[in-house]
Design a protein around this motif. Structure first.
Motif, short mmCIF file in Angstrom:
data_model
loop_
_atom_site.label_atom_id
_atom_site.label_comp_id
_atom_site.label_asym_id
_atom_site.label_seq_id
_atom_site.Cartn_x
_atom_site.Cartn_y
_atom_site.Cartn_z
N TRP A 63 0.56 10.28 -0.50
CA TRP A 63 1.16 9.19 -1.28
C TRP A 63 0.52 9.08 -2.66
O TRP A 63 1.19 8.77 -3.64
CB TRP A 63 1.05 7.87 -0.55
CG TRP A 63 1.97 7.72 0.62
CD1 TRP A 63 3.06 8.46 0.91
CD2 TRP A 63 1.86 6.74 1.65
NE1 TRP A 63 3.64 8.02 2.07
CE2 TRP A 63 2.94 6.97 2.55
CE3 TRP A 63 0.97 5.72 1.91
CZ2 TRP A 63 3.13 6.18 3.68
CZ3 TRP A 63 1.17 4.94 3.05
CH2 TRP A 63 2.24 5.17 3.91
N ASN A 64 -0.80 9.31 -2.72
CA ASN A 64 -1.49 9.22 -4.01
C ASN A 64 -0.95 10.22 -5.02
O ASN A 64 -0.87 9.93 -6.21
CB ASN A 64 -3.00 9.41 -3.84
CG ASN A 64 -3.70 8.14 -3.44
OD1 ASN A 64 -3.23 7.04 -3.72
ND2 ASN A 64 -4.82 8.29 -2.76
N LYS A 65 -0.58 11.42 -4.54
CA LYS A 65 0.00 12.41 -5.45
C LYS A 65 1.31 11.89 -6.02
O LYS A 65 1.58 12.03 -7.22
CB LYS A 65 0.21 13.73 -4.72
CG LYS A 65 -1.08 14.43 -4.38
CD LYS A 65 -0.83 15.70 -3.60
CE LYS A 65 -2.16 16.34 -3.20
NZ LYS A 65 -1.95 17.52 -2.34
N GLU A 66 2.13 11.29 -5.18
CA GLU A 66 3.40 10.73 -5.64
C GLU A 66 3.17 9.56 -6.60
O GLU A 66 3.85 9.43 -7.62
CB GLU A 66 4.24 10.26 -4.46
CG GLU A 66 4.74 11.38 -3.58
CD GLU A 66 5.52 10.87 -2.38
OE1 GLU A 66 5.68 9.63 -2.24
OE2 GLU A 66 5.98 11.70 -1.59
N ILE A 67 2.20 8.71 -6.26
CA ILE A 67 1.89 7.55 -7.10
C ILE A 67 1.39 8.01 -8.47
O ILE A 67 1.77 7.45 -9.50
CB ILE A 67 0.86 6.64 -6.40
CG1 ILE A 67 1.52 5.95 -5.20
CG2 ILE A 67 0.29 5.61 -7.36
CD1 ILE A 67 0.55 5.22 -4.29
#
Length: 113
Positions: A63-67
């Motif tokens: 999720w952090n990569k997407e964020i």
């Protein structure tokens, strides 16, 4: 509730916030608040982790990569809007006072007469 699950919940809220179509100003304020809460929570996370917490951690990394990508898009959109405002401002100034930017540094004098 463990700190890993709290951090997972905050990360999930951030991800959902980017998926929504809110007004940009309120979205930025919400993002800032969630990032501050998560930043305060991160130092409290310490091993050993249960298998459930490890799967939450892997999900948070994804999720952090997407964020991060969404934050970059938001940053680019803000920069583009600021440049447009600057261009509009200079265009309006040139229209209201067209002789303001005329330079007289390098004048040429003809000595033939």
């Amino acid at each position: 509730m463990s700190s890993v699950s709290q951090c997972h919940a905050l990360t999930k809220q951030l991800k959902i916030l980017f998926e929504g179509t809110d007004e940009r100003d309120s979205q930025i304020e919400s993002i800032g608040a969630l990032l501050e809460k998560r930043e305060q929570l991160l130092p409290t996370i310490a091993p050993p982790f249960s298998p459930e917490e490890q799967s939450m951690g892997e999900e948070m990394i994804y999720w952090n990569k997407e964020i991060d990508q969404e934050l970059e898009r938001l940053k680019f959109a803000i920069k583009r809007d600021m440049n447009n405002v600057y261009k509009t401002k200079t265009t309006v100034q040139k229209y209201t006072n067209p002789y303001e930017s005329v330079q007289t540094d390098g004048m040429f004098y003809d000595k033939r007469n």
